[in-house]
Design a protein around this motif. Structure first.
Motif, PDB file in Angstrom:
ATOM      1  N   PRO A 226      63.834  18.000  59.391  1.00  0.00           N
ATOM      2  CA  PRO A 226      63.379  16.948  60.298  1.00  0.00           C
ATOM      3  C   PRO A 226      63.860  17.176  61.720  1.00  0.00           C
ATOM      4  O   PRO A 226      65.050  17.388  61.966  1.00  0.00           O
ATOM      5  CB  PRO A 226      63.993  15.678  59.692  1.00  0.00           C
ATOM      6  CG  PRO A 226      65.164  16.153  58.904  1.00  0.00           C
ATOM      7  CD  PRO A 226      64.820  17.515  58.402  1.00  0.00           C
ATOM      8  N   ASP A 227      62.925  17.220  62.651  1.00  0.00           N
ATOM      9  CA  ASP A 227      63.170  17.144  64.094  1.00  0.00           C
ATOM     10  C   ASP A 227      63.789  18.390  64.726  1.00  0.00           C
ATOM     11  O   ASP A 227      63.825  18.486  65.947  1.00  0.00           O
ATOM     12  CB  ASP A 227      64.066  15.941  64.419  1.00  0.00           C
ATOM     13  CG  ASP A 227      63.503  14.646  63.864  1.00  0.00           C
ATOM     14  OD1 ASP A 227      62.261  14.485  63.902  1.00  0.00           O
ATOM     15  OD2 ASP A 227      64.277  13.817  63.363  1.00  0.00           O
ATOM     16  N   THR A 228      64.258  19.347  63.954  1.00  0.00           N
ATOM     17  CA  THR A 228      64.888  20.541  64.516  1.00  0.00           C
ATOM     18  C   THR A 228      64.346  21.781  63.815  1.00  0.00           C
ATOM     19  O   THR A 228      64.282  21.815  62.577  1.00  0.00           O
ATOM     20  CB  THR A 228      66.411  20.498  64.351  1.00  0.00           C
ATOM     21  OG1 THR A 228      66.918  19.314  64.973  1.00  0.00           O
ATOM     22  CG2 THR A 228      67.058  21.716  64.987  1.00  0.00           C
ATOM     23  N   TYR A 229      63.963  22.774  64.598  1.00  0.00           N
ATOM     24  CA  TYR A 229      63.445  24.010  64.001  1.00  0.00           C
ATOM     25  C   TYR A 229      64.497  24.660  63.119  1.00  0.00           C
ATOM     26  O   TYR A 229      65.675  24.754  63.486  1.00  0.00           O
ATOM     27  CB  TYR A 229      63.015  24.989  65.093  1.00  0.00           C
ATOM     28  CG  TYR A 229      61.559  24.862  65.479  1.00  0.00           C
ATOM     29  CD1 TYR A 229      60.557  25.311  64.617  1.00  0.00           C
ATOM     30  CD2 TYR A 229      61.184  24.299  66.683  1.00  0.00           C
ATOM     31  CE1 TYR A 229      59.212  25.203  64.961  1.00  0.00           C
ATOM     32  CE2 TYR A 229      59.847  24.187  67.042  1.00  0.00           C
ATOM     33  CZ  TYR A 229      58.873  24.637  66.175  1.00  0.00           C
ATOM     34  OH  TYR A 229      57.542  24.528  66.512  1.00  0.00           O
ATOM     35  N   ARG A 230      64.046  25.096  61.955  1.00  0.00           N
ATOM     36  CA  ARG A 230      64.907  25.765  60.994  1.00  0.00           C
ATOM     37  C   ARG A 230      64.107  26.869  60.322  1.00  0.00           C
ATOM     38  O   ARG A 230      62.895  26.732  60.137  1.00  0.00           O
ATOM     39  CB  ARG A 230      65.388  24.763  59.942  1.00  0.00           C
ATOM     40  CG  ARG A 230      66.326  25.353  58.891  1.00  0.00           C
ATOM     41  CD  ARG A 230      66.587  24.344  57.792  1.00  0.00           C
ATOM     42  NE  ARG A 230      67.561  24.820  56.824  1.00  0.00           N
ATOM     43  CZ  ARG A 230      67.717  24.336  55.601  1.00  0.00           C
ATOM     44  NH1 ARG A 230      66.932  23.357  55.192  1.00  0.00           N
ATOM     45  NH2 ARG A 230      68.629  24.816  54.796  1.00  0.00           N
TER      46      ARG A 230
ATOM     47  N   GLY B  16      59.646  18.018  74.630  1.00  0.00           N
ATOM     48  CA  GLY B  16      60.721  17.316  73.947  1.00  0.00           C
ATOM     49  C   GLY B  16      61.563  16.484  74.892  1.00  0.00           C
ATOM     50  O   GLY B  16      61.222  16.330  76.063  1.00  0.00           O
ATOM     51  N   PRO B  17      62.681  15.961  74.394  1.00  0.00           N
ATOM     52  CA  PRO B  17      63.200  16.217  73.042  1.00  0.00           C
ATOM     53  C   PRO B  17      62.510  15.353  71.993  1.00  0.00           C
ATOM     54  O   PRO B  17      62.037  14.274  72.336  1.00  0.00           O
ATOM     55  CB  PRO B  17      64.678  15.836  73.184  1.00  0.00           C
ATOM     56  CG  PRO B  17      64.715  14.795  74.276  1.00  0.00           C
ATOM     57  CD  PRO B  17      63.618  15.149  75.221  1.00  0.00           C
ATOM     58  N   PRO B  18      62.464  15.883  70.759  1.00  0.00           N
ATOM     59  CA  PRO B  18      62.865  17.228  70.341  1.00  0.00           C
ATOM     60  C   PRO B  18      61.813  18.257  70.749  1.00  0.00           C
ATOM     61  O   PRO B  18      60.631  17.955  70.827  1.00  0.00           O
ATOM     62  CB  PRO B  18      62.962  17.121  68.820  1.00  0.00           C
ATOM     63  CG  PRO B  18      61.999  16.052  68.463  1.00  0.00           C
ATOM     64  CD  PRO B  18      62.014  15.065  69.585  1.00  0.00           C
ATOM     65  N   ALA B  19      62.260  19.485  70.997  1.00  0.00           N
ATOM     66  CA  ALA B  19      61.350  20.550  71.427  1.00  0.00           C
ATOM     67  C   ALA B  19      60.401  20.911  70.299  1.00  0.00           C
ATOM     68  O   ALA B  19      60.821  21.099  69.157  1.00  0.00           O
ATOM     69  CB  ALA B  19      62.158  21.771  71.850  1.00  0.00           C
ATOM     70  N   ARG B  20      59.119  21.005  70.619  1.00  0.00           N
ATOM     71  CA  ARG B  20      58.106  21.326  69.608  1.00  0.00           C
ATOM     72  C   ARG B  20      57.750  22.811  69.604  1.00  0.00           C
ATOM     73  O   ARG B  20      56.965  23.238  68.765  1.00  0.00           O
ATOM     74  CB  ARG B  20      56.841  20.500  69.862  1.00  0.00           C
ATOM     75  CG  ARG B  20      57.074  18.993  69.876  1.00  0.00           C
ATOM     76  CD  ARG B  20      57.772  18.482  68.627  1.00  0.00           C
ATOM     77  NE  ARG B  20      57.802  17.028  68.556  1.00  0.00           N
ATOM     78  CZ  ARG B  20      58.473  16.328  67.657  1.00  0.00           C
ATOM     79  NH1 ARG B  20      59.205  16.966  66.746  1.00  0.00           N
ATOM     80  NH2 ARG B  20      58.437  15.007  67.642  1.00  0.00           N
ATOM     81  N   ILE B  21      58.288  23.574  70.539  1.00  0.00           N
ATOM     82  CA  ILE B  21      58.057  25.026  70.590  1.00  0.00           C
ATOM     83  C   ILE B  21      59.389  25.704  70.298  1.00  0.00           C
ATOM     84  O   ILE B  21      60.398  25.404  70.956  1.00  0.00           O
ATOM     85  CB  ILE B  21      57.534  25.479  71.968  1.00  0.00           C
ATOM     86  CG1 ILE B  21      56.395  24.560  72.456  1.00  0.00           C
ATOM     87  CG2 ILE B  21      57.092  26.935  71.918  1.00  0.00           C
ATOM     88  CD1 ILE B  21      55.161  24.577  71.609  1.00  0.00           C
TER      89      ILE B  21
ATOM     90  N   ALA C 279      60.075  26.102  61.251  1.00  0.00           N
ATOM     91  CA  ALA C 279      59.296  24.869  61.176  1.00  0.00           C
ATOM     92  C   ALA C 279      60.212  23.661  61.332  1.00  0.00           C
ATOM     93  O   ALA C 279      61.428  23.742  61.122  1.00  0.00           O
ATOM     94  CB  ALA C 279      58.547  24.783  59.841  1.00  0.00           C
ATOM     95  N   HIS C 280      59.621  22.541  61.719  1.00  0.00           N
ATOM     96  CA  HIS C 280      60.305  21.248  61.646  1.00  0.00           C
ATOM     97  C   HIS C 280      59.246  20.166  61.572  1.00  0.00           C
ATOM     98  O   HIS C 280      58.064  20.405  61.844  1.00  0.00           O
ATOM     99  CB  HIS C 280      61.247  21.027  62.835  1.00  0.00           C
ATOM    100  CG  HIS C 280      60.563  20.636  64.112  1.00  0.00           C
ATOM    101  ND1 HIS C 280      59.988  21.552  64.960  1.00  0.00           N
ATOM    102  CD2 HIS C 280      60.361  19.415  64.684  1.00  0.00           C
ATOM    103  CE1 HIS C 280      59.470  20.925  66.014  1.00  0.00           C
ATOM    104  NE2 HIS C 280      59.677  19.627  65.864  1.00  0.00           N
ATOM    105  N   GLY C 281      59.660  18.970  61.164  1.00  0.00           N
ATOM    106  CA  GLY C 281      58.685  17.901  60.947  1.00  0.00           C
ATOM    107  C   GLY C 281      59.130  16.569  61.501  1.00  0.00           C
ATOM    108  O   GLY C 281      60.307  16.331  61.782  1.00  0.00           O
TER     109      GLY C 281
END
Length: 548
Positions: free
Chosen positions: A200-204, A108-113, A152-154
């Protein structure tokens, strides 16, 4: 010669019987599962077995080509322990799937893990997808309640060189689901899905979704991402999936091994589908029924000639129809305040203290330490241990149930209640400034978080969330609220408080009790193996005798 063969057969039987305790322990009964324990294999996608030359903390070749239709694709790298699935036909096509490491370009950013060193990625180019993963979980107690969450995030974008979402932020949705009967079909109507969420873009956290285990003792869990528009870049990232036991099923299948109670079907005064189904009148005139293992809201409605909608209204049950063993449901009568206790909590009237006195939750209330969850102003002390649930209430201006912190402000005067099966543990009233507020020092187990919206607002999403916590974890919940047309109507959508009237709501409250080890399955398995061993010995003896 005959004596020699007979001795050999006897030794074989003794060998089998001697291995019986080992066999029984190697396949533990479902009741041995603890609340808060993650039941998934490779839920964090870190891998189950690693290839040669793996660097410390990393796991080479931690994937397979497993797909739901048995096909093999060179661009499908399914996380070990899972099976990839996708919708075919129409605007949907096969995605590409990768198990991605925490290295460039995924740092990242954004972090994918989200955590650890691996996550998984489902993506398509200029093509919609409805796809994800599933895993079959076996050996559960029928009637037990399980809960699934994942993070997840997308990324949804039509431009190259842009790592973040640049198009419709609601183009890519996420869901988690549970099929309670062990059916591996993501398109089956029996799958219980969480509401669609956007991240979007941030793990939730996606979910939770809760279901009761069917008679097979098996469930199938699903992770799902779905797109609306065929942008060039449609990427869905998943990490940290967790399936936990929130309520153990009572071993009520045991009557099949105890012939005495079996003919007593005429003894209960109510329906024959449960051991004691007769509803009980309360002093206020309301008729209540105590939930048994294997019950569902639909089955109870059918049994007592009512509707699911009526039961939900009388008992303030959310859209997930969650009920738990031991819960008292109002079947008929004016619920008023007692109706609020028809959640998985004890009743407030006089019948409640006598029923709840032996419960573990009520025993812990007198010894609860009030200062633990309630004293910190910010709700996030660093000295507490255990799990935590962090909450906030916000003004959902576009009623999309997704908090946009830049444009949707925090709200004061929202009351948020933390409860478990023994009653209310804590309450918090938001100030609109210092949130998120965290209920800390919580034991692993099942909880419910309920929001009463501020005056003049209506709940835009769910007012009630079930939550299952493992030790040391933190759950974040955001409650959206929209302006009501008339302040006088706001009470219609408020979540009712599920508390006993005299509960002080202080302290960390009752601790969840680990599922007790049931010996019935081991005993039955021992008897079967004993019979099998004796049969093998006799067969061996007779066969050898004939040969002689």
């Amino acid at each position: 010669m005959i004596k020699k063969h007979a001795l050999i057969g006897l030794l074989m039987a003794i060998t089998l019987l001697g291995g019986l305790p080992i066999i029984s322990l190697a396949a533990p009964a479902p009741a041995q599962l603890a609340q808060g324990q993650n039941l998934l294999r490779n839920g964090g996608f870190e891998g189950l077995s690693c290839g040669a030359g793996s660097a410390p903390g990393f796991c080479n070749d931690n994937w397979t080509h497993d797909a739901h239709d048995g096909s093999i694709h060179g661009n499908i790298f399914t996380p070990q322990g899972w099976v990839s699935w996708w919708r075919k036909g129409g605007d949907y096509g096969q995605p590409e799937i990768k198990t991605i490491p925490n290295v460039v370009p995924f740092i990242g950013p954004p972090a994918r893990i989200n955590s650890g060193n691996y996550a998984t990625l489902v993506f398509t180019f200029f093509r919609n997808h409805d796809a994800g993963f599933y895993q079959v979980v076996t050996g559960l107690q029928p009637g037990a309640t399980v809960q699934l969450t994942a993070y997840a995030h997308g990324r949804s974008c039509d431009q190259d060189g842009e790592a973040k979402t640049c198009g419709d932020p609601y183009n890519l949705s996420f869901q988690v689901g549970i099929e309670p009967n062990g059916l591996a079909d993501p398109f089956s109507p029996s799958v219980v899905w969480s509401p669609e969420q956007y991240s979007p873009d941030t793990y939730r956290q996606i979910g939770p979704v809760t279901a009761q285990v069917g008679a097979s003792g098996n469930v199938v869990v699903y992770l799902r991402s779905k797109t609306k528009w065929a942008y060039k870049h449609l990427d869905a990232y998943w990490d940290d999936a967790s399936l936990v036991l929130t309520a153990a099923g009572e071993p009520q299948a045991a009557p099949t091994s105890t012939p005495a109670p079996a003919p007593a079907t005429s003894t209960p005064g109510g329906p024959t589908s449960t051991p004691a189904p007769s509803p009980t009148p309360r002093p206020d005139g309301a008729v209540v029924y105590t939930v048994k293992a294997g019950d569902t809201l639909g089955a109870i409605a059918l049994e007592f000639d009512t509707t699911v909608e009526q039961l939900r209204a009388l008992n303030n049950i959310g859209e997930n129809n969650l009920i738990v063993v031991g819960q008292e449901l109002v079947i008929s009568g004016t619920a008023q305040q007692p109706a609020a206790t028809a959640t998985p909590l004890p009743e407030a009237p006089t019948a409640a203290p006598t029923e709840s006195t032996p419960e573990p939750g009520t025993e812990t209330q007198p010894t609860a330490e009030p200062a633990a969850p309630t004293e910190p102003a910010g709700g996030t002390p660093s000295t507490t241990t255990g799990a935590s649930i962090c909450v906030l209430a916000y003004h959902d201006r576009d009623s999309d149930t997704f908090w946009q912190s830049e444009t949707e402000e925090l709200l004061p005067n929202a009351e948020i209640v933390l409860a478990n099966a023994s009653g209310v543990l804590d309450r918090y009233t938001s100030d609109g400034i210092s949130e998120p507020y965290c209920f800390t020092g919580l034991a692993a187990g099942a909880y419910r978080v309920i929001q009463n919206p501020p005056p003049g607002y209506l709940v835009s999403g769910s007012a009630e969330w079930p939550a299952a916590l493992a030790d040391g974890t933190q759950l974040e919940l955001q409650f959206g609220n929209s302006r009501s047309d008339a302040a006088g109507n706001s009470n219609e959508n408020e979540a009712a408080e599920p508390a006993p009237e005299d509960d002080t709501g202080t302290g960390s409250g009752g601790r969840s009790v680990l599922a007790k080890v049931g010996g019935t399955a081991i005993k039955v398995g021992g008897i079967l193996l004993l019979v099998l061993a004796a049969g093998v010995a006799v067969l061996f003896f007779v066969t050898r005798r004939r040969m002689v």
